[in-house]
Design an enzyme around this catalytic site. Structure first.
Site, mmCIF file in Angstrom:
data_model
loop_
_atom_site.group_PDB
_atom_site.id
_atom_site.type_symbol
_atom_site.label_atom_id
_atom_site.label_comp_id
_atom_site.label_asym_id
_atom_site.label_seq_id
_atom_site.Cartn_x
_atom_site.Cartn_y
_atom_site.Cartn_z
ATOM 1 N N GLY A 12 0.808 -1.334 0.017
ATOM 2 C CA GLY A 12 0.066 0.106 -0.128
ATOM 3 C C GLY A 12 1.000 1.401 0.127
ATOM 4 N N SER A 13 2.112 1.355 -0.441
ATOM 5 C CA SER A 13 2.904 2.396 -0.411
ATOM 6 C C SER A 13 2.463 3.383 -1.335
ATOM 7 C CB SER A 13 4.425 2.352 -0.654
ATOM 8 O OG SER A 13 4.680 1.676 -2.057
ATOM 9 N N ASN A 14 1.725 2.888 -2.617
ATOM 10 C CA ASN A 14 1.213 3.898 -3.593
ATOM 11 C C ASN A 14 -0.024 4.602 -3.108
ATOM 12 O OD1 ASN A 14 2.662 4.018 -6.315
ATOM 13 N ND2 ASN A 14 3.034 2.028 -5.716
ATOM 14 N N MET A 86 -4.031 -7.481 -6.968
ATOM 15 C CA MET A 86 -3.163 -8.643 -7.433
ATOM 16 C C MET A 86 -4.402 -9.598 -7.771
ATOM 17 S SD MET A 86 -0.393 -7.994 -7.654
ATOM 18 C CE MET A 86 0.867 -6.945 -6.938
ATOM 19 N N ASN A 103 -4.375 1.657 -13.873
ATOM 20 C CA ASN A 103 -3.493 0.994 -13.060
ATOM 21 C C ASN A 103 -1.786 1.503 -13.055
ATOM 22 O OD1 ASN A 103 -2.513 -1.632 -11.890
ATOM 23 N ND2 ASN A 103 -1.840 -2.336 -13.743
ATOM 24 N N HIS A 105 1.944 0.163 -13.376
ATOM 25 C CA HIS A 105 2.536 -1.048 -13.348
ATOM 26 C C HIS A 105 4.246 -0.834 -13.399
ATOM 27 C CE1 HIS A 105 3.537 -5.407 -14.534
ATOM 28 N NE2 HIS A 105 4.315 -4.905 -15.690
#
Ligand code: GAR
Length: 189
Positions: A12-14, A86, A103, A105
């Site tokens: 969850g750092s983003n 995920m 998203n 990536h």
């Protein structure tokens, strides 16, 4: 206030970077399907609403997906941002929110799709990798690319230092792109 829903399965750092940069501008909620996701701890710490739709409670993927769909429809988000989510979203969710799911990536798509993209790039020995933000469609890591930024892999880089560089870039890039896309959606209404 426009509403942003972040889906995160892990660290969850983003998610945290998004909250820190955008919480004044948007209403933000977190959804996780993984009760062990550290993202949930971050939500509590940051005082952000969250919903755990515990994947393990569901007998089949389809019943989980239905529950997720019900929740998303009820919330009526302006934008959905996948941030280390995920699971693969089913077609009907992607279609219903078409053009409103992003998203991030950790590679220069279409190279190194799927899991462990940073490691894949490092082990392949490419000299440049990077980060991609794209719209979500029904192909894994497919969808129209919104932006990409490059990271050079230096001879002295290890997998760990490369991961650090990529994550730092993600945390700077993703909130900025999310903000731009929500503004653009707002203007076109
Ligand atoms: C991020 O590096 C993100 O790009 C990646 O998972 C990580 C989640 O980190 N996503 C994918 O690989 C999607 N295919 P975080 O939970 O700390 O934000």
């Amino acid at each position: 206030k426009k509403k942003l829903i972040v889906l995160a399965s892990g660290n969850g750092s983003n998610f945290e970077a998004i909250v820190r940069k955008l919480r004044n501008r948007y209403e933000i909620k977190l959804i996780s399907e993984n009760r062990d996701a550290y993202a949930l701890q971050r939500a509590i710490k940051l005082n952000i609403d969250y919903e755990l739709i515990n994947y393990k409670y569901f007998r089949e993927r389809e019943s989980y997906n239905k529950k997720l769909f019900e929740y998303l429809k009820k919330e009526e988000p302006d934008l959905i941002a996948l941030a280390g989510y995920m699971k693969i979203l089913p077609e009907y969710i992607v279609e219903y929110f078409s053009g409103r799911i992003l998203n991030i990536h950790p590679s220069l798509l279409p190279a190194f799709k799927g899991l462990n993209a940073i490691k894949q790039a490092f082990e392949y020995g490419v000299k440049y990798t990077g980060v991609t933000v794209h719209y979500v469609n029904n192909e894994l890591d497919g969808g129209k690319i919104i932006t990409q930024e490059v990271v050079k892999i230096e001879p002295e880089d290890t997998l760990e230092t490369l991961e650090e560089k990529i994550h730092k870039l993600e945390h700077r890039l993703y909130p900025k792109v999310i903000d731009k896309v929500i503004r653009r959606l707002t203007i076109s209404i």
